[in-house]
Design an enzyme around this catalytic site. Structure first.
Site, mmCIF file in Angstrom:
data_model
loop_
_atom_site.group_PDB
_atom_site.id
_atom_site.type_symbol
_atom_site.label_atom_id
_atom_site.label_comp_id
_atom_site.label_asym_id
_atom_site.label_seq_id
_atom_site.Cartn_x
_atom_site.Cartn_y
_atom_site.Cartn_z
ATOM 1 N N CYS A 1 0.874 -1.160 0.000
ATOM 2 C CA CYS A 1 0.000 0.000 0.000
ATOM 3 C C CYS A 1 0.916 1.215 0.000
ATOM 4 O O CYS A 1 2.125 1.081 0.159
ATOM 5 C CB CYS A 1 -0.863 -0.001 1.242
ATOM 6 S SG CYS A 1 -1.681 -1.576 1.533
ATOM 7 N N ARG B 1 1.605 1.353 -6.099
ATOM 8 C CA ARG B 1 1.880 0.389 -5.034
ATOM 9 C C ARG B 1 0.620 -0.292 -4.524
ATOM 10 O O ARG B 1 0.695 -1.251 -3.762
ATOM 11 C CB ARG B 1 2.580 1.090 -3.876
ATOM 12 C CG ARG B 1 3.856 1.764 -4.312
ATOM 13 C CD ARG B 1 4.689 2.087 -3.142
ATOM 14 N NE ARG B 1 5.156 0.887 -2.497
ATOM 15 C CZ ARG B 1 6.421 0.625 -2.227
ATOM 16 N NH1 ARG B 1 7.337 1.460 -2.560
ATOM 17 N NH2 ARG B 1 6.759 -0.479 -1.618
ATOM 18 N N TRP C 1 -3.926 -1.887 -0.995
ATOM 19 C CA TRP C 1 -3.973 -3.180 -1.689
ATOM 20 C C TRP C 1 -4.397 -4.165 -0.614
ATOM 21 O O TRP C 1 -3.640 -4.436 0.317
ATOM 22 C CB TRP C 1 -2.589 -3.521 -2.245
ATOM 23 C CG TRP C 1 -2.551 -4.713 -3.147
ATOM 24 C CD1 TRP C 1 -2.699 -4.725 -4.507
ATOM 25 C CD2 TRP C 1 -2.324 -6.072 -2.769
ATOM 26 N NE1 TRP C 1 -2.578 -6.009 -4.988
ATOM 27 C CE2 TRP C 1 -2.358 -6.850 -3.940
ATOM 28 C CE3 TRP C 1 -2.109 -6.720 -1.551
ATOM 29 C CZ2 TRP C 1 -2.175 -8.226 -3.932
ATOM 30 C CZ3 TRP C 1 -1.927 -8.093 -1.545
ATOM 31 C CH2 TRP C 1 -1.958 -8.834 -2.724
ATOM 32 N N ASN D 1 0.654 0.451 6.572
ATOM 33 C CA ASN D 1 1.099 -0.578 5.618
ATOM 34 C C ASN D 1 1.636 -1.733 6.436
ATOM 35 O O ASN D 1 2.324 -1.510 7.431
ATOM 36 C CB ASN D 1 2.248 -0.070 4.741
ATOM 37 C CG ASN D 1 1.780 0.923 3.710
ATOM 38 O OD1 ASN D 1 0.589 1.159 3.557
ATOM 39 N ND2 ASN D 1 2.734 1.515 3.007
ATOM 40 N N GLY D 2 1.396 -2.955 5.991
ATOM 41 C CA GLY D 2 1.909 -4.120 6.723
ATOM 42 C C GLY D 2 0.773 -4.913 7.339
ATOM 43 O O GLY D 2 -0.399 -4.721 6.981
ATOM 44 N N GLU E 1 10.270 -15.572 -17.788
ATOM 45 C CA GLU E 1 10.009 -14.133 -17.651
ATOM 46 C C GLU E 1 9.042 -13.648 -18.751
ATOM 47 O O GLU E 1 8.142 -12.855 -18.483
ATOM 48 C CB GLU E 1 11.335 -13.353 -17.692
ATOM 49 C CG GLU E 1 11.222 -11.854 -17.620
ATOM 50 C CD GLU E 1 10.497 -11.308 -16.386
ATOM 51 O OE1 GLU E 1 10.217 -12.069 -15.453
ATOM 52 O OE2 GLU E 1 10.176 -10.115 -16.407
ATOM 53 N N LYS F 1 5.448 -11.939 -17.900
ATOM 54 C CA LYS F 1 5.070 -10.601 -18.374
ATOM 55 C C LYS F 1 3.692 -10.659 -19.034
ATOM 56 O O LYS F 1 2.851 -9.814 -18.788
ATOM 57 C CB LYS F 1 6.089 -10.052 -19.391
ATOM 58 C CG LYS F 1 7.407 -9.563 -18.827
ATOM 59 C CD LYS F 1 7.380 -8.226 -18.135
ATOM 60 C CE LYS F 1 7.111 -8.304 -16.673
ATOM 61 N NZ LYS F 1 7.998 -8.779 -15.721
ATOM 62 N N GLU G 1 0.907 -11.231 -16.388
ATOM 63 C CA GLU G 1 0.705 -10.120 -15.458
ATOM 64 C C GLU G 1 -0.177 -9.013 -16.022
ATOM 65 O O GLU G 1 -1.028 -8.490 -15.326
ATOM 66 C CB GLU G 1 2.054 -9.450 -15.126
ATOM 67 C CG GLU G 1 2.895 -10.169 -14.131
ATOM 68 C CD GLU G 1 4.199 -9.406 -13.888
ATOM 69 O OE1 GLU G 1 4.471 -9.130 -12.718
ATOM 70 O OE2 GLU G 1 4.932 -9.093 -14.846
ATOM 71 N N HIS H 1 7.444 -33.743 -22.353
ATOM 72 C CA HIS H 1 7.050 -34.567 -21.213
ATOM 73 C C HIS H 1 5.679 -34.179 -20.691
ATOM 74 O O HIS H 1 5.400 -34.353 -19.502
ATOM 75 C CB HIS H 1 8.112 -34.466 -20.113
ATOM 76 C CG HIS H 1 9.447 -34.951 -20.591
ATOM 77 N ND1 HIS H 1 9.754 -36.288 -20.697
ATOM 78 C CD2 HIS H 1 10.527 -34.283 -21.046
ATOM 79 C CE1 HIS H 1 10.987 -36.419 -21.177
ATOM 80 N NE2 HIS H 1 11.476 -35.203 -21.402
ATOM 81 N N LYS I 1 3.071 -3.579 -6.746
ATOM 82 C CA LYS I 1 4.453 -3.396 -7.182
ATOM 83 C C LYS I 1 5.419 -4.038 -6.196
ATOM 84 O O LYS I 1 6.431 -4.605 -6.579
ATOM 85 C CB LYS I 1 4.731 -1.893 -7.309
ATOM 86 C CG LYS I 1 6.154 -1.537 -7.694
ATOM 87 C CD LYS I 1 6.443 -1.979 -9.102
ATOM 88 C CE LYS I 1 7.869 -1.743 -9.530
ATOM 89 N NZ LYS I 1 8.255 -2.666 -10.618
HETATM 90 C C1 G6P Z 1 5.880 -8.160 -7.202
HETATM 91 C C2 G6P Z 1 5.982 -7.369 -8.496
HETATM 92 C C3 G6P Z 1 6.938 -8.068 -9.455
HETATM 93 C C4 G6P Z 1 8.280 -8.272 -8.783
HETATM 94 C C5 G6P Z 1 8.155 -9.038 -7.468
HETATM 95 C C6 G6P Z 1 9.453 -9.022 -6.679
HETATM 96 O O1 G6P Z 1 5.222 -9.352 -7.440
HETATM 97 O O2 G6P Z 1 4.700 -7.231 -9.101
HETATM 98 O O3 G6P Z 1 7.106 -7.279 -10.610
HETATM 99 O O4 G6P Z 1 9.124 -8.970 -9.637
HETATM 100 O O5 G6P Z 1 7.171 -8.413 -6.635
HETATM 101 O O6 G6P Z 1 9.720 -7.698 -6.315
HETATM 102 P P1 G6P Z 1 11.151 -7.138 -5.940
HETATM 103 O O7 G6P Z 1 10.886 -5.725 -5.549
HETATM 104 O O8 G6P Z 1 11.623 -7.973 -4.777
HETATM 105 O O9 G6P Z 1 12.025 -7.276 -7.117
#
Ligand code: G6P
Length: 613
Positions: free
Chosen positions: A2, A27, A75, A101-102, A486, A490, A493, A509, A608
């Site tokens: 958040c 965030r 969030w 937050n937390g 990756e 992407k 997401e 497999h 994020k």
């Molecule tokens: C969240 C974000 C991802 C990111 C991951 C790890 O899930 O949406 O984009 O890769 O956290 O985040 P960090 O800040 O540890 O790289």
């Protein structure tokens, strides 16, 4: 996950808080709210949805007056997305409001205690419990003012928090505190801006300090006082925030993700700048210097991360074994920390994280340190929790990343891990000449990324052709197996398309059963040791009706016989290839999401920075 912003000064707080919330919206974005204190008391306004909904609600009310306020973008973790669960939360006695937050882990026991004391709750959140606890302890007549009540309350809670608290009975006081969740105090000209992220501060001041765990700060018009929860005074380290406002603005791009993809030639050049000494075939990493000897003797490297950072860590596993000849393993931080891991003598743990705040990564790092590992960080955000927990590290220097889907941080992480691997390799067995050769290629990467980005329009055409398909495969081998993961992540997401990434050989497999007429299969088929094997895998998919999209090396015309679409990247040695092969995959996901009409920078359900486990 958040975002928090708070203000005490002489300007009207409302618009300043709203502007801060907009900068922090990446965030968390399921609800937002703010509280302002003025002579007539405390006013709290909240709205479900984006910050713009909150703005509309405030406009309907004619706005809030007052130069002291707190605000939050949420969030959801505890309780659904409703107005009553949105922050700020209030107490029921003294006009106290809090943003948080937390997670307060022992909130249920505290709630029962407070209910017995006669408090009535209106939300399902752990934060409201903290508001009520502060309220219960608040006793100004007995010398327990807001600052002391917050300190006392925080002694009772377990979990993580960054909080900002105001009380209408103390209209000249803002109290903020932190444990395990970032919070920063910006010091302006007769004003203070507190935020969970520097991006909400830099528009107002570049002078700031980050709170340490258990720090509580009382901010008034006369200045600030910092102590821990036991009231032991703390002297904060004031620093200069280094990034510019333009780095967190769109600057003509439609989305932050698009901007950050296209920024990669520059961000990578920054990441490499001053760290490559080609003449002596050396890597200069000041952050590792104090531990260089211990690192050279490393017997095992454990890379730990989540999300995109884990994919970079997986590439790191190949890099360390290949370039430094150290056994390496990459692992989800969330799994590592709970499986009673064996950390032998000579182990180095490398935490990879853009934000430096991911809860699981932080916990895995602490676990490894506890068991005797040397702790390194590969982190973007300077001074973040993980960065501060490590013994040494390498900052990415790619600038702030705002798009929720990580792009430039990924290439920065891979480049940083490459440099660490070369740093170790050179000290262990590689000659200056051997290293110099790879260094020349590494230095050329920013320009080669720029060349790969020139195919943007072509990638968009490919995305147009396939973006309605709901199932995709991403396949690669060796260094580019993690890149395939990756690419799939992407697409998932931001496009909400189901995509699976896997080693190209694994497909036979099981997953090959999924291939049907026209299913897009993205192969990373750059020139390298396993090129021929990848070509065989391509044919296996093609003969079953799959549509082949290949990421291939410029000049490879053979591939057009097998692939319907080819996305070219410049030639590059294999260990560096993920820095280029990922570029068309980022663009593909971006365009598919735009074409499907999604909010690229704020994908549904994602945050994020994931600061809860
Ligand atoms: C969240 C974000 C991802 C990111 C991951 C790890 O899930 O949406 O984009 O890769 O956290 O985040 P960090 O800040 O540890 O790289």
């Amino acid at each position: 996950m958040c975002g928090i912003v708070a203000y005490l000064g002489s300007k009207p707080a409302q618009n300043l808080l709203l502007e801060g919330l907009k900068r922090l919206e990446y965030r968390g974005y399921d609800s937002a709210g703010l509280a302002v204190v003025d002579r007539s008391g405390l006013r709290v306004i909240k709205a479900v949805g984006r910050v713009s909904n909150l703005e509309d609600a405030l406009e309907d009310l004619g706005g809030l007056q007052g130069s002291l306020g707190i605000a939050h973008t949420r969030w959801a973790t505890h309780g659904g997305v409703t107005e009553s669960n949105a922050h700020p939360h209030r107490d029921d006695r003294h006009g106290i409001a809090i943003v948080h937050n937390g997670i307060i882990e022992n909130y249920a026991a505290i709630k029962t205690y407070l209910e017995d004391k006669g408090h009535t709750f209106t939300s399902q959140t752990d934060t409201e419990v903290l508001a009520m606890l502060i309220s219960e302890l608040y006793a100004p007549a007995e010398g327990v003012d807001l600052f002391a009540a917050v300190q006392a309350a925080l002694k009772e809670v377990t979990g993580a928090y960054a909080i900002a608290v105001v009380c209408e009975k103390e209209p000249n006081t803002l109290v903020v505190a932190r444990k395990g969740s970032p919070l920063m105090v910006g010091i302006g000209n007769n004003e203070f801006i507190v935020a969970s992220d520097a991006s909400a501060i830099v528009a107002h001041t570049t002078q700031a300090f980050a709170l340490d765990d258990y720090n509580v700060v009382r901010i008034t018009h006369d200045g600030f006082k910092t102590a821990d929860i036991n009231n032991v005074p703390v002297t904060p380290k004031i620093m200069q925030l280094e990034f510019e406002l333009q780095e967190i603005e769109l600057g003509g791009y439609a989305h932050f993700m698009q901007k950050e993809i296209h920024e990669q030639p520059k961000s990578l050049a920054n990441c490499l700048r001053g760290r490559i000494d080609r003449r002596d075939g050396k890597i200069i990493l000041g952050g590792l210097a104090p531990l260089a000897k211990d690192l050279t003797r490393a017997r095992r490297i454990i890379l730990t991360a989540q999300g995109t950072a884990l994919h970079a860590a997986m590439i790191g596993e190949y890099l360390f074994e290949d370039l430094a000849k150290v056994p390496a393993v990459a692992e989800y931080a969330s799994e590592f920390r709970y499986r009673n891991p064996i950390v032998e003598e000579g182990s180095v743990v490398v935490a990879v994280s853009q934000s430096g705040e991911t809860a699981d990564t932080l916990a895995a790092l602490s676990e490894a340190k506890e068991r005797g590992a040397i702790a390194l960080g590969v982190i973007n955000v300077v001074g973040s929790s993980i960065a501060r927990e490590t013994d040494a590290g390498v900052y990415l220097r790619v600038g702030p990343e705002i798009g929720v889907a990580s792009t430039k941080a990924f290439t920065g992480q891979v480049a940083a891990l490459t440099m660490i691997a070369l740093f170790l390799g050179r000290r262990r067995f590689t000659s200056a000449d051997q290293t110099a050769d790879l260094l020349a290629h590494l230095e050329a990467v920013p320009d080669k990324i720029a060349r790969a980005l020139e195919h943007d329009a072509l990638v968009r055409k490919v995305a147009e052709r396939y973006c309605e398909r709901e199932n995709w495969l991403f396949l690669g081998r060796g260094y580019n197996y993690p890149t395939a993961l990756e690419g799939a992540l992407k697409l998932k997401e931001i496009s909400y398309i189901h995509a699976e990434g896997m080693p190209a050989a694994e497909m036979k497999h099981g997953p090959i059963a999924l291939i049907n007429e026209g299913m897009p299969a993205v192969f990373i088929a750059n020139k390298g040791r396993q090129y021929d094997k990848v070509m065989s895998n391509i044919q296996e998919v093609k003969s079953r009706g799959g549509h082949i999209i290949a990421v291939a090396t410029e000049g490879d015309t053979d591939i057009t016989k097998y692939a319907q679409d080819v996305l070219y990247i410049p030639d590059i040695p294999e260990p560096l290839s993920p820095l280029l092969t990922v570029i068309p995959l980022q663009l593909l996901a971006y365009h598919a999401a735009v074409l499907r009409g999604h909010d690229v920078d704020k994908p549904r359900n994602l945050a994020k920075s994931v600061t809860v486990e």
